[in-house]
Motif scaffolding. Sequence first.
Motif, short mmCIF file in Angstrom:
data_model
loop_
_atom_site.label_atom_id
_atom_site.label_comp_id
_atom_site.label_asym_id
_atom_site.label_seq_id
_atom_site.Cartn_x
_atom_site.Cartn_y
_atom_site.Cartn_z
N VAL A 101 42.64 42.35 43.03
CA VAL A 101 43.40 42.21 41.78
C VAL A 101 43.62 40.71 41.60
N ALA A 107 45.04 43.54 35.93
CA ALA A 107 46.33 44.17 36.22
C ALA A 107 46.77 45.04 35.04
N CYS A 152 52.99 42.01 38.57
CA CYS A 152 52.26 43.22 39.01
C CYS A 152 53.22 44.24 39.63
#
Length: 221
Positions: A101, A107, A152
């Motif tokens: 990621v 994300a 996130c």
Amino acid sequence: MTLVNRLTEIRATLEKSRINSPLAAPETCLLAASKGQPAELLEEAIALGIRDFGENRVQEAYDKWPLLKEKYPHIRLHLIGPLQTNKVKDALGLFDVIQTVDREKLALALSRLQASGFSLQEKQFYIQVNTGEEPQKAGIFPKEADDFIRFCIHDLKLPIIGLMCIPPADQPPAPHFALLKNVALTHGLKELSMGMSGDYDIAARMGSSFVRVGTALFGSR
Ligand SMILES: *Cc1c(COP(=O)(O)O)cnc(C)c1O
């Protein structure tokens, strides 16, 4: 050297790091970086007790892994290469762990999938940090990492459990591993994916929880 010899050597090195370094993790897992390796060899590695495998490309993983995963359901497959947003759903259909990621767009794509009812909670995610700020390499730059990690975890509620890095090939890796560990500590993230064939011993001594080893395990590709 055979696979079993190389594996024995790697396991001995990891054990030595664990015993000799106060900074080492309680356990450093070996993740077999298996890009370019044929299914027969992977099956040999599974028979020798390797449980974690990393692939770089979603398509190559689909060519090799669905049958093996059916036969050996305990296997954990990690994506360690870049993930395009249009491949997110495919990737989550096969991979247990996404270690890459590396940008807001990805994300957000994961978050949208989650919002649409696709559960991400039994999957695990790592944020890739571009510790060397190399323009050609994926990963969030260190100065943006704190904000991105908070975004996130707190805003998107992604199940982020750790950080991953690939230090610049032409620099000593230790400062990069130290940087990654510091960022992880700031956010209470436990897992550190760091160390490859050339430096997995250093990474293990500095607290790596997953070393991603390809050529030192399988021989050259
Ligand atoms: C190929 C690869 C590895 C393993 O590299 P070796 O030097 O062969 O051990 C580790 N991490 C990533 C992201 C890779 O692409």
